[in-house]
Design a protein around this motif. Structure first.
Motif, PDB file in Angstrom:
ATOM      1  N   THR A 123     -23.534  40.179  66.061  1.00 11.86           N
ATOM      2  CA  THR A 123     -22.744  39.753  64.981  1.00 11.86           C
ATOM      3  C   THR A 123     -22.202  40.006  64.145  1.00 11.86           C
ATOM      4  O   THR A 123     -22.353  40.919  63.571  1.00 11.86           O
ATOM      5  CB  THR A 123     -24.469  38.974  64.793  1.00 11.86           C
ATOM      6  OG1 THR A 123     -25.056  38.328  65.696  1.00 11.86           O
ATOM      7  CG2 THR A 123     -23.923  37.628  63.851  1.00 11.86           C
ATOM      8  N   ILE A 124     -20.613  39.211  64.239  1.00 11.32           N
ATOM      9  CA  ILE A 124     -19.680  39.352  62.971  1.00 11.32           C
ATOM     10  C   ILE A 124     -19.978  37.905  62.303  1.00 11.32           C
ATOM     11  O   ILE A 124     -19.296  36.849  62.410  1.00 11.32           O
ATOM     12  CB  ILE A 124     -18.350  39.531  64.390  1.00 11.32           C
ATOM     13  CG1 ILE A 124     -18.527  40.469  65.342  1.00 11.32           C
ATOM     14  CG2 ILE A 124     -17.323  39.741  63.229  1.00 11.32           C
ATOM     15  CD1 ILE A 124     -19.369  41.675  64.997  1.00 11.32           C
ATOM     16  N   ARG A 125     -19.857  38.008  60.976  1.00  8.82           N
ATOM     17  CA  ARG A 125     -19.542  37.267  59.852  1.00  8.82           C
ATOM     18  C   ARG A 125     -17.972  37.810  59.218  1.00  8.82           C
ATOM     19  O   ARG A 125     -18.092  38.581  59.026  1.00  8.82           O
ATOM     20  CB  ARG A 125     -20.917  37.312  59.056  1.00  8.82           C
ATOM     21  CG  ARG A 125     -22.354  37.254  59.559  1.00  8.82           C
ATOM     22  CD  ARG A 125     -23.206  37.855  59.014  1.00  8.82           C
ATOM     23  NE  ARG A 125     -24.550  37.158  59.652  1.00  8.82           N
ATOM     24  CZ  ARG A 125     -25.550  38.099  59.855  1.00  8.82           C
ATOM     25  NH1 ARG A 125     -24.790  39.343  60.444  1.00  8.82           N
ATOM     26  NH2 ARG A 125     -26.885  37.480  60.720  1.00  8.82           N
ATOM     27  N   VAL A 126     -17.830  36.570  59.680  1.00  5.06           N
ATOM     28  CA  VAL A 126     -16.299  36.854  59.216  1.00  5.06           C
ATOM     29  C   VAL A 126     -16.015  35.757  57.680  1.00  5.06           C
ATOM     30  O   VAL A 126     -16.177  34.777  57.715  1.00  5.06           O
ATOM     31  CB  VAL A 126     -15.283  36.417  59.652  1.00  5.06           C
ATOM     32  CG1 VAL A 126     -13.357  35.978  59.564  1.00  5.06           C
ATOM     33  CG2 VAL A 126     -15.180  36.948  61.348  1.00  5.06           C
ATOM     34  N   LYS A 131     -10.937  30.023  56.209  1.00  6.33           N
ATOM     35  CA  LYS A 131     -12.350  29.588  56.542  1.00  6.33           C
ATOM     36  C   LYS A 131     -13.199  31.046  57.236  1.00  6.33           C
ATOM     37  O   LYS A 131     -12.714  32.283  57.416  1.00  6.33           O
ATOM     38  CB  LYS A 131     -12.363  28.988  57.901  1.00  6.33           C
ATOM     39  CG  LYS A 131     -11.821  30.299  59.393  1.00  6.33           C
ATOM     40  CD  LYS A 131     -11.743  28.758  60.722  1.00  6.33           C
ATOM     41  CE  LYS A 131     -10.827  30.525  61.632  1.00  6.33           C
ATOM     42  NZ  LYS A 131     -10.949  29.409  63.088  1.00  6.33           N
ATOM     43  N   SER A 132     -14.491  30.202  57.196  1.00  3.57           N
ATOM     44  CA  SER A 132     -15.472  31.718  56.676  1.00  3.57           C
ATOM     45  C   SER A 132     -16.170  30.953  58.069  1.00  3.57           C
ATOM     46  O   SER A 132     -16.753  29.983  58.817  1.00  3.57           O
ATOM     47  CB  SER A 132     -16.535  31.784  56.375  1.00  3.57           C
ATOM     48  OG  SER A 132     -15.705  31.937  54.732  1.00  3.57           O
ATOM     49  N   PHE A 133     -17.017  32.588  59.528  1.00  6.72           N
ATOM     50  CA  PHE A 133     -17.816  31.681  59.926  1.00  6.72           C
ATOM     51  C   PHE A 133     -18.462  33.162  60.521  1.00  6.72           C
ATOM     52  O   PHE A 133     -18.264  34.148  60.400  1.00  6.72           O
ATOM     53  CB  PHE A 133     -17.050  31.129  61.424  1.00  6.72           C
ATOM     54  CG  PHE A 133     -15.448  32.102  62.150  1.00  6.72           C
ATOM     55  CD1 PHE A 133     -16.073  33.152  62.840  1.00  6.72           C
ATOM     56  CD2 PHE A 133     -15.040  31.819  61.172  1.00  6.72           C
ATOM     57  CE1 PHE A 133     -14.852  34.240  63.501  1.00  6.72           C
ATOM     58  CE2 PHE A 133     -13.892  32.843  61.381  1.00  6.72           C
ATOM     59  CZ  PHE A 133     -13.408  34.153  62.097  1.00  6.72           C
ATOM     60  N   SER A 142     -12.250  45.474  71.413  1.00  3.18           N
ATOM     61  CA  SER A 142     -11.555  45.820  70.314  1.00  3.18           C
ATOM     62  C   SER A 142     -11.013  44.253  69.933  1.00  3.18           C
ATOM     63  O   SER A 142     -10.452  43.198  70.647  1.00  3.18           O
ATOM     64  CB  SER A 142     -11.060  46.643  70.555  1.00  3.18           C
ATOM     65  OG  SER A 142     -11.649  48.056  70.693  1.00  3.18           O
ATOM     66  N   ILE A 143     -10.882  44.105  68.517  1.00  2.00           N
ATOM     67  CA  ILE A 143     -10.709  42.778  68.266  1.00  2.00           C
ATOM     68  C   ILE A 143      -9.479  42.799  67.407  1.00  2.00           C
ATOM     69  O   ILE A 143      -9.881  43.606  66.409  1.00  2.00           O
ATOM     70  CB  ILE A 143     -12.349  41.891  67.235  1.00  2.00           C
ATOM     71  CG1 ILE A 143     -13.128  41.551  69.124  1.00  2.00           C
ATOM     72  CG2 ILE A 143     -11.743  40.141  67.589  1.00  2.00           C
ATOM     73  CD1 ILE A 143     -13.098  40.672  70.191  1.00  2.00           C
ATOM     74  N   TRP A 148      -8.785  34.761  65.268  1.00  2.00           N
ATOM     75  CA  TRP A 148      -9.615  34.158  64.639  1.00  2.00           C
ATOM     76  C   TRP A 148      -8.612  33.630  63.781  1.00  2.00           C
ATOM     77  O   TRP A 148      -8.865  31.994  63.095  1.00  2.00           O
ATOM     78  CB  TRP A 148     -10.635  34.954  64.158  1.00  2.00           C
ATOM     79  CG  TRP A 148     -11.835  35.585  65.227  1.00  2.00           C
ATOM     80  CD1 TRP A 148     -12.135  34.840  66.400  1.00  2.00           C
ATOM     81  CD2 TRP A 148     -12.751  36.918  64.944  1.00  2.00           C
ATOM     82  NE1 TRP A 148     -13.321  35.746  66.340  1.00  2.00           N
ATOM     83  CE2 TRP A 148     -12.861  37.290  65.809  1.00  2.00           C
ATOM     84  CE3 TRP A 148     -12.431  38.012  64.205  1.00  2.00           C
ATOM     85  CZ2 TRP A 148     -14.165  37.688  66.004  1.00  2.00           C
ATOM     86  CZ3 TRP A 148     -13.216  39.028  63.813  1.00  2.00           C
ATOM     87  CH2 TRP A 148     -14.106  38.657  65.546  1.00  2.00           C
ATOM     88  N   LEU A 149      -7.872  34.378  62.873  1.00  2.55           N
ATOM     89  CA  LEU A 149      -7.439  33.760  61.643  1.00  2.55           C
ATOM     90  C   LEU A 149      -5.505  34.021  61.434  1.00  2.55           C
ATOM     91  O   LEU A 149      -4.866  34.295  62.103  1.00  2.55           O
ATOM     92  CB  LEU A 149      -7.820  34.788  60.146  1.00  2.55           C
ATOM     93  CG  LEU A 149      -9.484  34.197  60.007  1.00  2.55           C
ATOM     94  CD1 LEU A 149     -10.083  35.453  59.268  1.00  2.55           C
ATOM     95  CD2 LEU A 149      -9.536  32.829  59.788  1.00  2.55           C
TER      96      LEU A 149
END
Length: 316
Positions: A123-126, A131-133, A142-143, A148-149
């Protein structure tokens, strides 16, 4: 019998149970039940080994998603039943799933192994001002946070937000690329940027356009190139100002607080010249220049001003 098969004594033919009272001569015929071993091999949720009656129809159930409460989740990838000889007896049919439970159905004709494969998700919390998600990402992948942003967000009025830094569990990373190996809290920092122009003070109110300006501040470096560029909000120190190939920097700081023109002190100067003839008489209308495109004609008194002259000692 070995090899995962056994016979289990169930009693005597014609009698219930395995205990009988002997009060007369008897002929007893034992009843045996053939059983095969079923081994469930699963790294997560359940691993076990049990015996079941031969030719029985069995159902093995597994959760499709299993949460462990710490941000790590396993997701069922596949469930396959192999016979002792390696043949595939059955595989998971997703259409037979009910809710969060997966099921594989098979007839036990020989010892079998149910191999369960899982996919580990973290689980990755950004968190960011854009924005937050929360998202689940496969372990080991590897991300790039730019997936995402956005790198920049236009706000209008020559102002935008620009991606500046990424913090994983409070520690700043040196890359936009993050390798996922555990649940993570990611904070993405943006910085305001303003569209600015920079002009060089060239003496006596004259301005000149630089080749480029190198700025440093808080461990960051930015390079301005004309006619305009986005520069981060904040205080910057000029470490280099190039003008027509020459270094004309004068150490100084500038505070970028909004869009517009910013003027920089330099080693450039305006040079006053006086042209005379062979008799020492002022020579009006004489053309003089430092650069081909910076020219001036002398006035009636033989004098003229030439702006943006480079420093003669290399330092201004």
């Amino acid at each position: 019998l070995g090899n995962g098969t056994r016979l289990v004594f169930k009693g005597f033919e014609g009698y219930n149970g395995t205990e009988i009272a002997v009060d007369k001569p008897l002929t007893l015929k034992p009843v045996w039940e053939r059983q095969h071993r079923v081994r469930i091999e699963s790294r997560y949720v359940l691993s076990e080994e049990r015996y079941f009656t031969a030719n029985e129809t069995l159902y093995t159930l597994m959760p499709i998603v299993q949460e462990f409460g710490n941000g790590t989740v396993v997701e069922l990838r596949n469930m396959t039943v192999y016979a002792q000889d390696g043949a595939v007896l059955a595989t998971w049919n997703q259409s037979l799933s009910r809710g969060n439970m997966a099921m594989v159905k098979y007839t036990l004709t020989q010892p079998a192994t149910v191999k369960v494969e899982w996919r580990i998700l973290q689980t990755i919390r950004v968190e960011s001002v854009v924005k937050s998600f929360e998202e689940r990402v496969e372990n080991g992948s590897s991300i790039d946070v730019r997936r995402w942003l956005p790198e920049t967000v236009e706000l209008g009025n020559a102002t935008r937000l620009a991606l500046k830094a990424v913090y994983v569990d409070g520690a700043r990373t040196g890359s936009w690329l993050i390798t996922v190996s555990k649940p993570m809290n990611i904070r993405v920092e943006y910085v305001p940027q303003y569209l600015v122009s920079m002009a060089l003070e060239a003496g006596e109110g004259y301005l000149a356009e630089p080749d480029n300006v190198v700025l440093e501040g808080e461990g960051e470096t930015r390079v301005y190139t004309p006619p305009m560029a986005y520069i981060d909000s904040g205080t910057w120190r000029t470490v280099s100002i190039r003008y027509r190939g020459a270094e004309v920097n004068v150490d100084q700081t500038i505070s970028i607080q909004g869009p517009g023109e910013y003027r920089l002190r330099t080693g450039l100067k305006t040079v006053r010249i006086k042209a005379v003839d062979m008799l020492g008489i002022p020579a009006p209308f004489t053309e003089a220049w430092i650069y081909p495109d910076i020219r001036a004609s002398t006035a009636y008194d033989g004098q003229a001003k030439l702006p943006a002259a480079p420093p003669t000692d290399g330092r201004g």
